[in-house]
Design a protein around this motif. Sequence first.
Motif, mmCIF file in Angstrom:
data_model
loop_
_atom_site.group_PDB
_atom_site.id
_atom_site.type_symbol
_atom_site.label_atom_id
_atom_site.label_comp_id
_atom_site.label_asym_id
_atom_site.label_seq_id
_atom_site.Cartn_x
_atom_site.Cartn_y
_atom_site.Cartn_z
ATOM 1 N N TYR A 117 0.811 -1.189 0.008
ATOM 2 C CA TYR A 117 0.147 -0.060 0.114
ATOM 3 C C TYR A 117 0.915 1.322 -0.002
ATOM 4 O O TYR A 117 0.745 2.261 -0.664
ATOM 5 C CB TYR A 117 -1.032 -0.014 1.329
ATOM 6 C CG TYR A 117 -1.617 1.172 1.467
ATOM 7 C CD1 TYR A 117 -2.820 1.454 0.204
ATOM 8 C CD2 TYR A 117 -1.699 2.125 2.442
ATOM 9 C CE1 TYR A 117 -3.655 2.704 0.527
ATOM 10 C CE2 TYR A 117 -2.572 3.101 2.407
ATOM 11 C CZ TYR A 117 -3.491 3.588 1.430
ATOM 12 O OH TYR A 117 -4.031 4.696 1.512
ATOM 13 N N GLN A 156 1.434 4.768 -2.467
ATOM 14 C CA GLN A 156 1.318 6.087 -2.177
ATOM 15 C C GLN A 156 2.773 6.713 -2.834
ATOM 16 O O GLN A 156 2.664 7.827 -3.094
ATOM 17 C CB GLN A 156 1.279 6.321 -0.903
ATOM 18 C CG GLN A 156 1.159 7.791 -0.177
ATOM 19 C CD GLN A 156 0.099 8.452 -0.734
ATOM 20 O OE1 GLN A 156 -0.949 8.344 -0.316
ATOM 21 N NE2 GLN A 156 0.403 9.476 -1.280
ATOM 22 N N LEU A 193 2.187 7.967 -6.211
ATOM 23 C CA LEU A 193 1.591 8.962 -6.438
ATOM 24 C C LEU A 193 2.627 10.245 -6.239
ATOM 25 O O LEU A 193 2.312 11.433 -6.436
ATOM 26 C CB LEU A 193 0.438 9.207 -5.464
ATOM 27 C CG LEU A 193 -0.603 8.246 -5.570
ATOM 28 C CD1 LEU A 193 -1.979 8.619 -4.618
ATOM 29 C CD2 LEU A 193 -1.272 8.107 -7.051
ATOM 30 N N GLN A 206 -9.250 19.554 -2.948
ATOM 31 C CA GLN A 206 -9.510 18.067 -3.200
ATOM 32 C C GLN A 206 -10.388 17.594 -4.470
ATOM 33 O O GLN A 206 -11.561 17.475 -4.236
ATOM 34 C CB GLN A 206 -9.812 17.324 -2.178
ATOM 35 C CG GLN A 206 -8.822 17.444 -0.788
ATOM 36 C CD GLN A 206 -9.093 16.959 0.396
ATOM 37 O OE1 GLN A 206 -9.793 15.613 0.404
ATOM 38 N NE2 GLN A 206 -9.013 17.231 1.645
ATOM 39 N N ILE A 217 -7.788 12.571 -8.050
ATOM 40 C CA ILE A 217 -6.564 11.886 -7.505
ATOM 41 C C ILE A 217 -6.059 13.055 -6.482
ATOM 42 O O ILE A 217 -5.325 12.589 -5.632
ATOM 43 C CB ILE A 217 -5.594 11.707 -8.618
ATOM 44 C CG1 ILE A 217 -4.547 10.776 -8.001
ATOM 45 C CG2 ILE A 217 -5.003 12.807 -9.258
ATOM 46 C CD1 ILE A 217 -5.018 9.425 -7.418
ATOM 47 N N TRP A 259 -5.522 12.340 -2.956
ATOM 48 C CA TRP A 259 -4.671 11.458 -2.408
ATOM 49 C C TRP A 259 -3.219 11.942 -2.803
ATOM 50 O O TRP A 259 -2.247 11.222 -2.038
ATOM 51 C CB TRP A 259 -4.899 9.863 -3.078
ATOM 52 C CG TRP A 259 -6.312 9.429 -2.737
ATOM 53 C CD1 TRP A 259 -7.369 9.701 -3.113
ATOM 54 C CD2 TRP A 259 -6.602 8.911 -1.184
ATOM 55 N NE1 TRP A 259 -8.528 9.077 -2.452
ATOM 56 C CE2 TRP A 259 -7.952 8.687 -1.108
ATOM 57 C CE3 TRP A 259 -5.871 8.341 -0.068
ATOM 58 C CZ2 TRP A 259 -8.557 8.135 -0.258
ATOM 59 C CZ3 TRP A 259 -6.416 7.823 0.962
ATOM 60 C CH2 TRP A 259 -7.939 7.708 0.756
ATOM 61 N N GLN A 260 -3.046 12.539 -3.761
ATOM 62 C CA GLN A 260 -1.715 13.036 -4.400
ATOM 63 C C GLN A 260 -1.564 14.401 -4.250
ATOM 64 O O GLN A 260 -2.261 15.376 -4.187
ATOM 65 C CB GLN A 260 -1.867 12.782 -5.991
ATOM 66 C CG GLN A 260 -0.572 13.030 -6.684
ATOM 67 C CD GLN A 260 -0.486 12.802 -8.192
ATOM 68 O OE1 GLN A 260 -1.323 13.569 -8.825
ATOM 69 N NE2 GLN A 260 0.228 11.794 -8.637
ATOM 70 N N LYS A 276 -1.362 17.368 2.427
ATOM 71 C CA LYS A 276 -0.455 16.620 1.648
ATOM 72 C C LYS A 276 0.600 17.638 0.666
ATOM 73 O O LYS A 276 1.764 17.436 0.896
ATOM 74 C CB LYS A 276 -1.353 15.871 0.605
ATOM 75 C CG LYS A 276 -2.360 14.987 1.029
ATOM 76 C CD LYS A 276 -3.162 14.004 -0.026
ATOM 77 C CE LYS A 276 -4.039 15.080 -0.801
ATOM 78 N NZ LYS A 276 -4.960 15.815 0.110
ATOM 79 N N LEU A 299 1.506 8.679 6.745
ATOM 80 C CA LEU A 299 0.081 8.866 6.939
ATOM 81 C C LEU A 299 -0.278 8.537 8.376
ATOM 82 O O LEU A 299 -0.121 7.536 9.025
ATOM 83 C CB LEU A 299 -0.515 7.729 5.877
ATOM 84 C CG LEU A 299 -0.134 7.708 4.443
ATOM 85 C CD1 LEU A 299 -0.989 6.587 3.855
ATOM 86 C CD2 LEU A 299 -0.422 9.178 3.735
ATOM 87 N N ALA A 303 -6.751 1.780 3.314
ATOM 88 C CA ALA A 303 -6.842 3.466 3.432
ATOM 89 C C ALA A 303 -7.720 3.776 4.605
ATOM 90 O O ALA A 303 -8.748 4.195 4.558
ATOM 91 C CB ALA A 303 -7.357 3.988 2.032
ATOM 92 N N ASN A 348 -6.502 9.489 7.615
ATOM 93 C CA ASN A 348 -7.361 10.775 7.261
ATOM 94 C C ASN A 348 -6.410 12.085 7.166
ATOM 95 O O ASN A 348 -6.803 13.208 6.903
ATOM 96 C CB ASN A 348 -8.237 11.149 7.948
ATOM 97 C CG ASN A 348 -7.831 11.397 9.613
ATOM 98 O OD1 ASN A 348 -6.782 11.406 9.957
ATOM 99 N ND2 ASN A 348 -8.838 11.337 10.442
#
Length: 638
Positions: free
Chosen positions: A256, A260, A263, A309, A312, A315-316, A332, A353, A370, A373
């Motif tokens: 996992y 990430q 990304l 957001q 993608i 998350w990226q 992020k 994370l 996942a 948060n």
Amino acid sequence: MKANCQPLLTVCFFLITITLIAKEKKYPLTDIPKELFENAGAIVRYDHREFEVHDINSGTYSRTYAITIGNENAKQFGYFINPYFGKSGLVHFSGTVYNAAGEQIDKIKKSDLEQHSYFDGFSLYSDSRYESIQYSHHEYPYTVEYSITERYEDMMFYPSWSPQWSTNLAVQRADFSVVVPQDMAIRYKELNLAKGVEIETFEGSTGYHWKLESVPAIIADEVGPNWRELTPKVIVGPNEFEFEGYAGSMSSWEEYGEWQQLLNKDLGEVSPETVRKLEQLIAGIKNDRDRVRKIYQYLQQNTRYVSVQLGIGGWQPFPPSYVEEHGYGDCKALTYYTKSMLKAVGIESLYTLVKAGKEQEKVHEDFPSAQFNHVFLCVPLKEDTVWLECTSQTNPFGYLGSFTSDRPVLLITENGGQLVRTPILTKEQNQLATSAQVVIDEHGHANAKLTTVYKGMFSEGTRQRLLPLGVEEQKKLLYKNLNLPSFHINEIRFSDSGEESPKISQTLDLTVRKKASLSGKRLFLQPNLLNQITQVPGMIEDRKTDIVIKYNKVWSDTIIYTFPELYHPEHIPESVKLHSPFGIYSVDIIEGPGQMKYIRHMELNRGAYSPDLYGEYRSFYQQVVKADKMKIVLKNTT
């Protein structure tokens, strides 16, 4: 929520038993087992959920559920709220309302739903949305049945099953099915289930089925585990997934983390201009920790947290150039920007994370998925490890606090994900210390000069709620929150130490009316000025769950009282010393000429303790409450 609907539900149950006519009903109150009414504000009558996986990129989720609402305090259980992200959303919706006898009284259509963006006050754009209706009926009890079908795309998440999604909620009957092609594997984790999964194979598919019946309501327990850890639940997830064209695996935390890392690849570096600024900023600083501190301060002074957001982008990270151009970013983007700045001066760090928040459900470490948060930064140094919260302009350097301390986090390394745990806040870090000089006059009124030092967790609320305010607004907030009789704030000051382990000092000058009560020639004074504990945990005869103390904490008070000239002590309470597995408590009162010093100390020990110790736990608090109420008696000797 108050669980006070039981009498109303019970009365209606017997009335309907007598009056129910012999024709087809749906969800009449008489069909509910009597034992489910206890502590229940609402009762799930039926909850059928099915998730069909078509392939790695798409699926269909359907659900039909009915819930009986007991009274006004439970009406929110009848609301419909459906969150969705990006391309997902409802393709079918219907709602029907029934009275206590099971007769249909209303219909709810898809056109009745309102569409909303998840606007959180700091997001510029987001394609996280929800559709909802806050339905309520004027006559209780009533039952609302909802039926939905929802499409799933970009299947990074499978729906989990939490049939008992709140306290004060009982469940009469519920089931959950996941159907996948035979050539696809899924993972699942069962929690608090009396009966495990049933698996069947049919027509090229595999079905996984769970069901339960007659689950009584649970009530909130302030000294127990998070209630979510006690309810039935099934977590389901894919092994392989694809999101916005990025393929990944959740077979392990390492894999996992590799997704990430993919990304985060090729997002660019900070500009040459920023590199020059950083080199000038740290010129002459040899210690890596001090260099990291300087760059963190630069981040706080030159950026702010704003969330963007979309797709993608949820998350990226946005590239460093985006933060440089706009001066803002989400967790992020700001974390990756800080990582890039440190790399530019030769310091490596790890994008991390975390499931942030004080009351979050814990991460299931044996189920890679996942579950996080938030993102922050881990900086491994030779001497120690520094953790940086990159979204805050005021957070002390390296301080985790209740937001991210003492929990599993996923480090994103070059070799994938690595699960580690953040440090625990110690007693040395979490302290509330009050020192005061209090002068009592012959009428019992007082002038009090206090200094309170907030350290660690105790400083968090003060930093967030009080420090940003002007003096008058600070006073208004203290007038609402200080546990004193009628008082006036003459002066207020705050100072922030700026240390890594946060420490905020608050200085107050107060006039307090009737701090001591006057009766004839006697003054009765309760010496505990501000930190009195007044409640004992409730009596539970057969406790089943652990006693949980989440954080190490220390309170200390040293208060010197000066008395009117003609008053002398008539009664001074004896010292109190308490020792228990949960913590310690002590009170000493030391007499001096015209004065008395009150010294109080209390510590709590973080940990989970056996339910068998609950009687001792209550006894400890009973003695603390009694000691905090102690009174000194002063007598006028003229």
